[in-house]
Structure formats: C-alpha cells, structure tokens
Design an enzyme around this catalytic site. Structure first.
Site, short mmCIF file in Angstrom:
data_model
loop_
_atom_site.label_atom_id
_atom_site.label_comp_id
_atom_site.label_asym_id
_atom_site.label_seq_id
_atom_site.Cartn_x
_atom_site.Cartn_y
_atom_site.Cartn_z
N GLN A 125 9.01 -4.83 10.20
CA GLN A 125 8.47 -3.70 9.44
C GLN A 125 9.04 -2.39 9.97
O GLN A 125 9.36 -1.49 9.21
CB GLN A 125 6.94 -3.71 9.50
CG GLN A 125 6.29 -2.74 8.54
CD GLN A 125 6.53 -3.12 7.08
OE1 GLN A 125 6.67 -4.30 6.75
NE2 GLN A 125 6.60 -2.13 6.20
N ALA A 155 5.73 0.74 4.00
CA ALA A 155 4.52 0.93 4.79
C ALA A 155 4.87 1.26 6.24
O ALA A 155 5.78 0.66 6.82
CB ALA A 155 3.65 -0.31 4.74
N SER A 160 1.34 -2.59 7.08
CA SER A 160 1.80 -3.46 5.99
C SER A 160 1.00 -4.75 5.99
O SER A 160 0.86 -5.41 7.02
CB SER A 160 3.27 -3.81 6.15
OG SER A 160 3.62 -4.82 5.20
N ASP A 169 5.43 -11.67 -1.42
CA ASP A 169 6.03 -11.18 -2.65
C ASP A 169 6.67 -12.37 -3.35
O ASP A 169 7.46 -13.09 -2.76
CB ASP A 169 7.10 -10.12 -2.33
CG ASP A 169 6.52 -8.89 -1.66
OD1 ASP A 169 5.29 -8.68 -1.77
OD2 ASP A 169 7.29 -8.15 -1.02
N GLU A 217 2.25 -3.15 -7.96
CA GLU A 217 3.24 -4.11 -7.47
C GLU A 217 2.99 -5.48 -8.11
O GLU A 217 2.27 -6.31 -7.55
CB GLU A 217 3.16 -4.26 -5.94
CG GLU A 217 3.59 -3.01 -5.20
CD GLU A 217 3.96 -3.26 -3.76
OE1 GLU A 217 4.47 -2.33 -3.12
OE2 GLU A 217 3.75 -4.38 -3.25
N HIS A 220 3.20 -8.69 -5.54
CA HIS A 220 2.61 -8.82 -4.20
C HIS A 220 1.24 -9.51 -4.30
O HIS A 220 0.30 -8.97 -4.88
CB HIS A 220 2.47 -7.43 -3.58
CG HIS A 220 1.86 -7.43 -2.20
ND1 HIS A 220 2.58 -7.09 -1.06
CD2 HIS A 220 0.61 -7.71 -1.77
CE1 HIS A 220 1.78 -7.16 0.00
NE2 HIS A 220 0.57 -7.54 -0.40
ZN LIG Z 1 4.62 -7.10 -0.68
#
Ligand SMILES: [Zn+2]
Length: 271
Positions: A125, A155, A160, A169, A217, A220
């Site tokens: 991340q 993020a 995240s 995802d 999104e 997600h």
């Molecule tokens: Zn995601």
C-alpha cells in the site's frame, strides 16, 4: 509458503470455517446447549487483536465487521492468516471457502470474474501511495500538495481495506479497467445481485461516498459474513451505517469522494 503446505492449512481452515458457519446459523440454540462453541477458540486465535467484543454473540464475528476507512486505520498490531488463490492473490483464510463458492457459482453461469487485487501488505500500500505522490511531484505538485492529492486516489497506508484480507477487487475478464463502466459487465451485475448470499457486499456504492469516504467502486467487494451481508442487502445500508458509525465530516474527511484503488492494474497486484 509451499503449495502443499498452503493447501493443507487452507483445508484446516475450511474445517474451522464450516464449524463456525454452522455455529453461527444456530448460534442461540447451540451456545445455550453447550455453553461455548468449540470453534470460537480457534476463530479467536486467528486474529489475535480483534476489537473488544461488545457482547458474547459479537465475539464470534467481530473480525468480519472490522471497520477500516479514512478515519479508522488498521490496528498497528493487526495480524491475519492468509490463504492463496490460484492466481497467487491472498485473502484472509477464513473467507476463502465462501469466496470460492461465489466465484465458482459465477463461473457456472458462464461468466468470467477475475480477482485483480486482494490482500495488500502495508509495504504494498505504501508503494502504491508513494508512486502516486511521485507522479504528482513529477508534474509540478509541491510535496504536501502531492501527498494530499495522492490520498484522494490511493488510500493512505494503514487505511486501505485491502490490508485486512477481507476485501478484493473483482473485474470481468472482458473489461478489466477499474472505472464506472465496470458496473455494466455481466459479471458485476451478477455479483451485485448475489454476493450477499456468500457474505460479501459491494463496499463503496454510488450513493454512499460521503459516508464511506470513498467514491463509487463497482468492483470492490468486502466480506462481512452472511448475516451482516443479508441485513445490508435488505436495508440498503453501507458498512458504516450498519455499524452505526457517526458520519464523519470536516477534519480528516476527504474533500471530495475518491477511489482508493483506481490505479493501473499492474500496480494493484500484491507483491
Ligand atoms: Zn479495492
């Protein structure tokens, strides 16, 4: 982790997960009958630092409802036991079976879902975030501006949901771009309609950005357990609403809705 070893660990986790699922279905009767569900101890051991249980019933499922958003960072001491998918992506071992069921049933409908991002380490991340900062820097942003702007798109490390192992995802093989058109694919249509049956929710719906802090999104998904997913599907609530988290405004809130993972696909691949 060696493949065979990973599989045997996964199989063991399946056993625990099935026990747990069975226990959850009949939680009241089962708990009253024997006092304590044996699977609880195993389940608790997998996440050593789950949030404080607010009740005995909640103690079973606290890990499923872990809230990570722009205002609630992952606990520093967070640990999770992971299971690997066929493509090398990793998820919390406790959601592996239900994820597998969901993807298998989607495939059985003639559809082709692809998990393009799942668990991310803090390092991954951080790399995504730092890459974004560097790109903004390169086009003329000052350092602090670049960091603020980057936080709108990726993020900030520690916030995240992918770092929980409970988020993933999923895209259609025929359309692998993370944008709003993803919602038009047959795969997303199926997942949006059916994911709750397997304990997953579309985490960032189009009309909840001010509450989740993250824009729409349509790819997600987040595991919250079958009970919570069914309740949220029924009520139309997002996770923050379901958990009755006060709506955050002002300081700390993103100035605009953002997407936490709308970056080029190769970068979303966990290391
Ligand atoms: Zn995601």
């Amino acid at each position: 982790m060696a493949g065979k070893e990973a599989m045997s660990r996964v199989v063991m986790k399946h056993g625990a997960a099935l026990l747990l699922a069975g226990a959850m279905l009949t939680s009241t009767v089962f708990a009253e009958a024997i006092g304590k569900v044996p699977a609880q101890a195993d389940s608790a051991a997998l996440v050593e630092h789950a949030a404080e249980p607010s009740s005995e019933k909640a103690a079973d499922t606290n890990w499923q409802l872990l809230l990570v958003n722009p205002w609630n960072a992952l606990p520093e001491e967070f640990t999770v036991e992971l299971a690997s998918l066929k493509n090398g992506m990793r998820v919390d071992a406790r959601i592996y079976e239900e994820l597998n069921d969901m993807l298998s049933d989607c495939l059985a409908e003639g559809l082709h879902p692809i998990v393009c991002s799942a668990y991310r380490t803090q390092a991954t991340q951080s790399r995504l975030y730092n890459n974004k900062v560097a790109r903004l820097w390169a086009v003329g942003y000052k350092k602090e501006e670049a960091q603020t702007e980057a936080g709108r798109w990726v993020a900030v490390p520690g916030t995240s949901e992918h770092q929980t192992g409970l988020a993933l995802d999923i895209v259609a093989s025929s359309y692998q771009i993370l944008d709003e058109k993803q919602e038009q694919t047959a795969e997303q249509q199926w997942l949006m309609e059916n994911s709750w049956r397997y304990g997953f929710i579309l985490r960032y719906p189009s009309d909840k950005g001010k509450i989740t802090g993250i824009g729409y999104e349509p790819w997600h998904y987040r595991y919250v357990g079958k009970e919570a997913a069914a309740a949220m599907h029924e009520s139309g609530q997002c996770l923050e609403e379901y958990l009755q988290t006060p709506i955050q405004e002002g300081e700390g809130a993103p100035t605009e809705e953002r997407t936490e993972s709308n970056v080029a696909l190769p970068e979303t691949m966990p290391s």
